[in-house]
Write an enzyme that holds these catalytic residues in place. Sequence first.
Site, PDB file in Angstrom:
ATOM      1  N   SER A  37       6.577  22.049   5.268  1.00  0.00           N
ATOM      2  CA  SER A  37       7.025  22.761   4.071  1.00  0.00           C
ATOM      3  C   SER A  37       8.531  22.630   3.848  1.00  0.00           C
ATOM      4  O   SER A  37       9.015  22.806   2.744  1.00  0.00           O
ATOM      5  CB  SER A  37       6.629  24.239   4.137  1.00  0.00           C
ATOM      6  N   LYS A  40      12.415  29.194   5.550  1.00  0.00           N
ATOM      7  CA  LYS A  40      12.552  28.922   4.111  1.00  0.00           C
ATOM      8  C   LYS A  40      14.024  28.982   3.711  1.00  0.00           C
ATOM      9  O   LYS A  40      14.869  29.434   4.486  1.00  0.00           O
ATOM     10  CB  LYS A  40      11.797  30.001   3.304  1.00  0.00           C
TER      11      LYS A  40
END
Lengths: 143, 428
Positions: A64, A100
């Site tokens: 990701s 993230k």
Amino acid sequence: MQCSVWEIFVPNYHRKLSRPIIASRVSAGFPSPAEDYIEGRIDLNKDLIPHPFTTFYIRVMGDSMESLICSGELLIVDRMPESNDKDIVVARLGNDLCVKRLRILDDGSVWLFSENPNYKPIQIGEEDDFEVWGKVLHSIQSF
Amino acid sequence: MGESSAFDSILLAMIALVDCNNFYVSCERVFAPKLKDCPVVVLSNNDGCVIARSEEAKALGIKMGTPYFQIDYLIEKEHLTVFSSNYCLYGDMSLRVMEALNSFAPETEIYSIDEAFLNIESEGMESIAFAQKLRSDVLKWLGLPVSVGIAPNKTLAKIANRIAKKLNLGVFELSDENQIKNVLSETPINDVWGIGYNSARKLKELGITNAFQLRNLDRRWARKLLSVVGARIVEELNGKVCLPLELVPPPKKSITCSRSFGCMVEPFEYLNEALDCYLVKAGEKMRKKKLTANAVTVFLATNRFAKTEQYSNSLTIELANATNSTRELKDWTRKALHQIYKQGYLYKKVGVILQGLQPETSETIRLYNEPNYEKDKRLMQALDKISNKFGRDTIHFGVQRNNQCWQMKAEMKSQKYTTCLREVIQIW
């Protein structure tokens, strides 16, 4: 888990790094021109980890955050600093930890962005059980 | 003597007792966020009984010391999560807590794995604000909740901490004389720091059941009933400072390494193998602290809870020369075990204690010159280096093997998240 082999993981900050002594001595010969430039060796523990006791290591799996962080890389995460817009963070969202990019936009909304465009940004709502677990200072890739 | 005068004069120097809430459980939760708000317990060595409980586990009625087999049905029924103890993790997290506390107050006394006394030089609201900041920072930095009790001395700080925990306040300060009176009269003497089971019983016989009554106990009586330490505690309940912070921990006098086996062991060689393993660990610890041992004790015991023949014994060998060579000690522990070992019993435990520890000095006098001395020293240095780098189980002495039979039970152990590169937490 199989029994551990590498016990080198908590950096040893109490170990003194011996530096060459520069205090000038009375000597008869011509002084070494390098004498004034001798420094201690580079110590990554010291230079990359400002707060050893709040620093944790985390292995990233998955894609990701590609191509910024690849699967298998080792994150050095410090829980002490405050996180700001655009920082790479380890966040806890509900029961899960994830890595993230934190975005705090002008309108005050908080987002978690993946670097990989295949993953949609996640907006953090008022009621979400969310916290910034730590700030990612470095990611180590081994070849 | 005015009772409050003692308080007035020492208001400036306050002691804070910082205590991690349900420490072992909290450590597990740092790396497993899904366990938040869930019942969690940690078991003692060998998965014997409960030694730490989350608040939710307490609410299920699980008591400290409950044997595991009595609560295992709760795993299904109440989604109880059970961990074997992971001392590598708890030890490392403890060091981190202590370093964090040290950044708040340079004078700290590490009292146990999850508690420390801090010398804080502030007063009134300020000290509460200080403690709240400390609490929120430790929570953010390490993910560990702590409770803080503040008072003029250690004994009262302990009591203040108990209230902070009990009432879920996070921080509680005990400095106002009236408040102290109220709190003390509601504190049972068993909960006063340093008052053991026997002292409490003696006091209760005299009708002294709470800390306020204890505080008013005649000093001479206190000394008679409770010895010197007890008398100091009575003084501290009165607001005096009698137990200063121990800033430097007293040096270790002995190192013990022993475990209960996962099963019963009978043969001598098995016991000796286990003993060798413990000796290796103890030896490593000793050399790390640059100590040598003057005596070594070996002990063994059968399972006193089993309905089998019981036997236990120990033997101490005083060494002619202080040593920290595992190779040299190994011969002695084997001899000692040989002396006390009796055939026909099922043993549950064996252990080694290194005693009479003293700093290793170059001039440690060796009565007769042993040819192996220098060789041994180099061997031990090499050994410690290898096990430091590659893990303790990489290199072994002749017979020291990992026999499944006497290995400790730890079936539900979490990873060594902070001390082992291969076991760090993974995220997706």
